[in-house]
Design a protein around this motif. Structure first.
Motif, mmCIF file in Angstrom:
data_model
loop_
_atom_site.group_PDB
_atom_site.id
_atom_site.type_symbol
_atom_site.label_atom_id
_atom_site.label_comp_id
_atom_site.label_asym_id
_atom_site.label_seq_id
_atom_site.Cartn_x
_atom_site.Cartn_y
_atom_site.Cartn_z
ATOM 1 N N GLU A 8 0.861 -1.194 0.000
ATOM 2 C CA GLU A 8 0.000 0.000 0.000
ATOM 3 C C GLU A 8 0.886 1.229 0.000
ATOM 4 O O GLU A 8 1.791 1.339 0.823
ATOM 5 C CB GLU A 8 -0.909 -0.016 1.234
ATOM 6 C CG GLU A 8 -1.716 1.228 1.473
ATOM 7 C CD GLU A 8 -2.676 1.570 0.350
ATOM 8 O OE1 GLU A 8 -2.534 2.677 -0.221
ATOM 9 O OE2 GLU A 8 -3.548 0.737 0.033
ATOM 10 N N ASP A 9 0.620 2.157 -0.925
ATOM 11 C CA ASP A 9 1.460 3.350 -1.011
ATOM 12 C C ASP A 9 1.066 4.438 -0.021
ATOM 13 O O ASP A 9 1.873 5.304 0.289
ATOM 14 C CB ASP A 9 1.471 3.910 -2.447
ATOM 15 C CG ASP A 9 0.100 4.319 -2.935
ATOM 16 O OD1 ASP A 9 -0.836 3.494 -2.844
ATOM 17 O OD2 ASP A 9 -0.037 5.447 -3.420
ATOM 18 N N GLU A 11 0.967 5.708 3.371
ATOM 19 C CA GLU A 11 1.696 5.314 4.584
ATOM 20 C C GLU A 11 0.789 5.166 5.799
ATOM 21 O O GLU A 11 0.898 4.189 6.549
ATOM 22 C CB GLU A 11 2.802 6.326 4.882
ATOM 23 C CG GLU A 11 3.642 5.942 6.081
ATOM 24 C CD GLU A 11 4.787 6.912 6.354
ATOM 25 O OE1 GLU A 11 5.527 6.645 7.312
ATOM 26 O OE2 GLU A 11 4.937 7.915 5.626
ATOM 27 N N ARG A 14 -1.376 2.109 5.440
ATOM 28 C CA ARG A 14 -0.519 0.923 5.566
ATOM 29 C C ARG A 14 -0.209 0.632 7.033
ATOM 30 O O ARG A 14 -0.300 -0.510 7.487
ATOM 31 C CB ARG A 14 0.764 1.119 4.752
ATOM 32 C CG ARG A 14 1.616 -0.120 4.644
ATOM 33 C CD ARG A 14 2.820 0.065 3.717
ATOM 34 N NE ARG A 14 3.751 1.072 4.229
ATOM 35 C CZ ARG A 14 3.996 2.252 3.667
ATOM 36 N NH1 ARG A 14 3.382 2.608 2.560
ATOM 37 N NH2 ARG A 14 4.855 3.088 4.204
ATOM 38 N N GLN A 30 5.275 -5.373 5.300
ATOM 39 C CA GLN A 30 4.666 -4.305 4.520
ATOM 40 C C GLN A 30 5.672 -3.646 3.590
ATOM 41 O O GLN A 30 6.870 -3.627 3.874
ATOM 42 C CB GLN A 30 4.027 -3.264 5.443
ATOM 43 C CG GLN A 30 4.980 -2.659 6.451
ATOM 44 C CD GLN A 30 4.335 -1.554 7.249
ATOM 45 O OE1 GLN A 30 3.982 -0.519 6.704
ATOM 46 N NE2 GLN A 30 4.193 -1.772 8.548
ATOM 47 N N THR A 31 5.142 -3.141 2.488
ATOM 48 C CA THR A 31 5.946 -2.401 1.540
ATOM 49 C C THR A 31 5.059 -1.354 0.865
ATOM 50 O O THR A 31 3.839 -1.487 0.850
ATOM 51 C CB THR A 31 6.614 -3.328 0.508
ATOM 52 O OG1 THR A 31 7.485 -2.563 -0.316
ATOM 53 C CG2 THR A 31 5.599 -4.045 -0.347
ATOM 54 N N SER A 32 5.705 -0.334 0.310
ATOM 55 C CA SER A 32 4.945 0.789 -0.237
ATOM 56 C C SER A 32 4.803 0.775 -1.748
ATOM 57 O O SER A 32 4.168 1.651 -2.306
ATOM 58 C CB SER A 32 5.609 2.107 0.185
ATOM 59 O OG SER A 32 6.920 2.188 -0.353
ATOM 60 N N ASN A 33 5.400 -0.220 -2.425
ATOM 61 C CA ASN A 33 5.262 -0.235 -3.885
ATOM 62 C C ASN A 33 5.421 -1.642 -4.448
ATOM 63 O O ASN A 33 5.902 -2.559 -3.781
ATOM 64 C CB ASN A 33 6.246 0.742 -4.543
ATOM 65 C CG ASN A 33 7.683 0.363 -4.309
ATOM 66 O OD1 ASN A 33 8.135 -0.692 -4.733
ATOM 67 N ND2 ASN A 33 8.422 1.228 -3.623
#
Length: 122
Positions: A8-9, A11, A14, A30-33
């Motif tokens: 999920e971009d 923050e 997320r 978790q990761t943003s991209n």
């Protein structure tokens, strides 16, 4: 094992969703991209992948879902989007759609749904 990759971009979304999923018993990475997600999928095992469809960085959630099924066939893959189902391209095989905004309990229900069933759609 309840290992979950959450992509999920946004923050804040997320972080809040990760805390709720951890409280529900999931081991969340978790990761943003999508680029980072695909790299993680190549090297680590996950039972679940939850990804936003629209993300910056050149790799969409649709591509993450395909990578997840190639790297770990059978992992439960949930794609989330604020767009109506009719506005989205065809989903990859075995990916389920959950409409934004959603409640964490809706996400947990989608994760726990039988594989043959579909997650709530937009």
């Amino acid at each position: 094992m309840n290992r979950l990759l959450y992509v999920e971009d946004d923050e804040l979304l997320r972080e809040v969703t990760t805390l709720a999923l951890e409280s529900a018993g999931y081991d969340v990475v978790q990761t943003s991209n999508g680029v980072q997600a695909c790299a993680l999928l190549e090297g680590e095992g996950f039972d679940y992948v939850v990804s936003d469809i629209s993300m910056p960085g050149g790799v969409t959630g649709l591509e993450v879902a395909v990578a997840a099924q190639q790297a770990q066939p059978g992992c439960r893959t949930i794609l989330v989007s604020g767009y109506a189902r009719s506005q989205l391209p065809e989903l990859p095989a075995n990916a389920h759609l959950l409409a934004k905004p959603y409640m964490v309990r809706d996400l947990v229900t989608a994760l726990d749904a039988p594989s043959a069933g579909a997650a709530p759609a937009a």
